[in-house]
Write a protein that holds these residues in place. Structure first.
Motif, mmCIF file in Angstrom:
data_model
loop_
_atom_site.group_PDB
_atom_site.id
_atom_site.type_symbol
_atom_site.label_atom_id
_atom_site.label_comp_id
_atom_site.label_asym_id
_atom_site.label_seq_id
_atom_site.Cartn_x
_atom_site.Cartn_y
_atom_site.Cartn_z
ATOM 1 N N TYR A 164 -2.101 -1.933 13.982
ATOM 2 C CA TYR A 164 -0.888 -1.692 14.760
ATOM 3 C C TYR A 164 -0.404 -0.272 14.520
ATOM 4 O O TYR A 164 -0.806 0.375 13.549
ATOM 5 C CB TYR A 164 0.208 -2.709 14.407
ATOM 6 C CG TYR A 164 0.772 -2.609 13.007
ATOM 7 C CD1 TYR A 164 1.752 -1.667 12.687
ATOM 8 C CD2 TYR A 164 0.358 -3.483 12.005
ATOM 9 C CE1 TYR A 164 2.288 -1.582 11.409
ATOM 10 C CE2 TYR A 164 0.888 -3.410 10.727
ATOM 11 C CZ TYR A 164 1.857 -2.454 10.438
ATOM 12 O OH TYR A 164 2.380 -2.366 9.176
ATOM 13 N N SER A 169 8.776 -3.065 22.515
ATOM 14 C CA SER A 169 7.606 -3.896 22.249
ATOM 15 C C SER A 169 7.286 -4.658 23.527
ATOM 16 O O SER A 169 8.197 -5.052 24.265
ATOM 17 C CB SER A 169 7.886 -4.872 21.110
ATOM 18 O OG SER A 169 6.896 -5.882 21.051
ATOM 19 N N GLU A 199 1.772 -7.334 16.243
ATOM 20 C CA GLU A 199 2.987 -6.953 16.981
ATOM 21 C C GLU A 199 4.229 -7.183 16.123
ATOM 22 O O GLU A 199 5.155 -6.361 16.111
ATOM 23 C CB GLU A 199 3.078 -7.775 18.279
ATOM 24 C CG GLU A 199 1.926 -7.584 19.253
ATOM 25 C CD GLU A 199 2.147 -6.439 20.226
ATOM 26 O OE1 GLU A 199 3.098 -5.668 20.020
ATOM 27 O OE2 GLU A 199 1.358 -6.324 21.171
ATOM 28 N N ASP A 216 2.838 -1.199 19.182
ATOM 29 C CA ASP A 216 1.842 -2.064 19.790
ATOM 30 C C ASP A 216 0.788 -2.426 18.745
ATOM 31 O O ASP A 216 0.705 -1.788 17.681
ATOM 32 C CB ASP A 216 1.177 -1.392 20.993
ATOM 33 C CG ASP A 216 0.500 -2.396 21.922
ATOM 34 O OD1 ASP A 216 0.863 -3.588 21.871
ATOM 35 O OD2 ASP A 216 -0.379 -1.991 22.704
#
Length: 216
Positions: free
Chosen positions: A102, A151, A128, A90
């Protein structure tokens, strides 16, 4: 003359990808001996030997992915559908653009496996995208070519599939590090074949992804 109307049980073939002795077995009893007591055993039944032989040569997740992400025809997707032996990624960004970071965690426990940032003047979608590619590279290095990656970003998954970070963010001196990471990620995707399934995390049904930064 007595006519037997009972149909004979159809022969099944059991593929064991990961177990005490991987292979194809013609009875559940034999296959069960190979998976009992084996951590994260991977196996599945097939209707024909040809199917089983093809499956054994292929990737386990290619044959169970449909089972792992069932359709919504029955309503809510249960949490039991989550593949715990997986990586969840994430990103978070304060502003658009803004400080971006991230990370990736082990889905079963939430243990953090990597964390990058914060980096200046990025976007959530870029984070992402980089998170997925970082996860792919890490799993390749660890020789885990079949571990799934979750994801919750369809946009990032699409970018990874195309091998290109399709961002409209303008490059500045402040976000040079981010664009360097994008270049490296795109080069990695061009040079490596993706074998790990990249799966959609169903936030609506399962809640926030384990790698979530909790800043919503």
């Amino acid at each position: 003359m007595t006519i037997n109307n009972h149909k004979m049980a159809k022969q099944k073939f059991y593929v064991v990808w990961e177990g005490h002795t991987p292979g194809i077995y013609t009875s559940w009893e034999a296959a069960k001996r190979q998976v009992d007591g084996y951590a994260q055993a991977k196996y599945k039944s097939f209707e024909s030997r040809a199917e089983a032989e093809k499956a054994l040569k292929g990737n386990y997740w290619a044959f169970v992915k449909k089972d792992a992400t069932p359709q919504r025809s029955a309503g809510k997707i249960p949490r039991s559908a989550i593949i715990m032996e997986s990586l969840a990624v994430d990103a978070a960004c304060s502003g658009n653009p803004g400080d971006m970071e991230y990370r990736g965690v082990y889905t079963a426990t939430g243990r953090e496996l990597f964390h990058m940032g914060p980096l200046q003047e990025g976007t959530n979608n870029i984070g992402e995208f980089l998170a997925i590619v970082h996860g792919l590279a890490m799993l390749k290095q660890q020789n885990k070519p079949s571990m799934p990656i979750y994801s919750d970003s369809k946009t990032a998954q699409g970018w990874v599939k195309k091998g290109k970070c399709n961002t409209k963010l303008e490059q500045t001196g402040r976000n040079e590090k981010i664009f360097d990471l994008i270049d490296r990620a795109e080069q990695w995707l061009a040079a490596n074949k993706i074998t790990n399934p990249i799966l959609k995390w169903e936030t609506e049904d399962w809640g926030e992804i384990p790698a979530d930064f909790g800043r919503k």
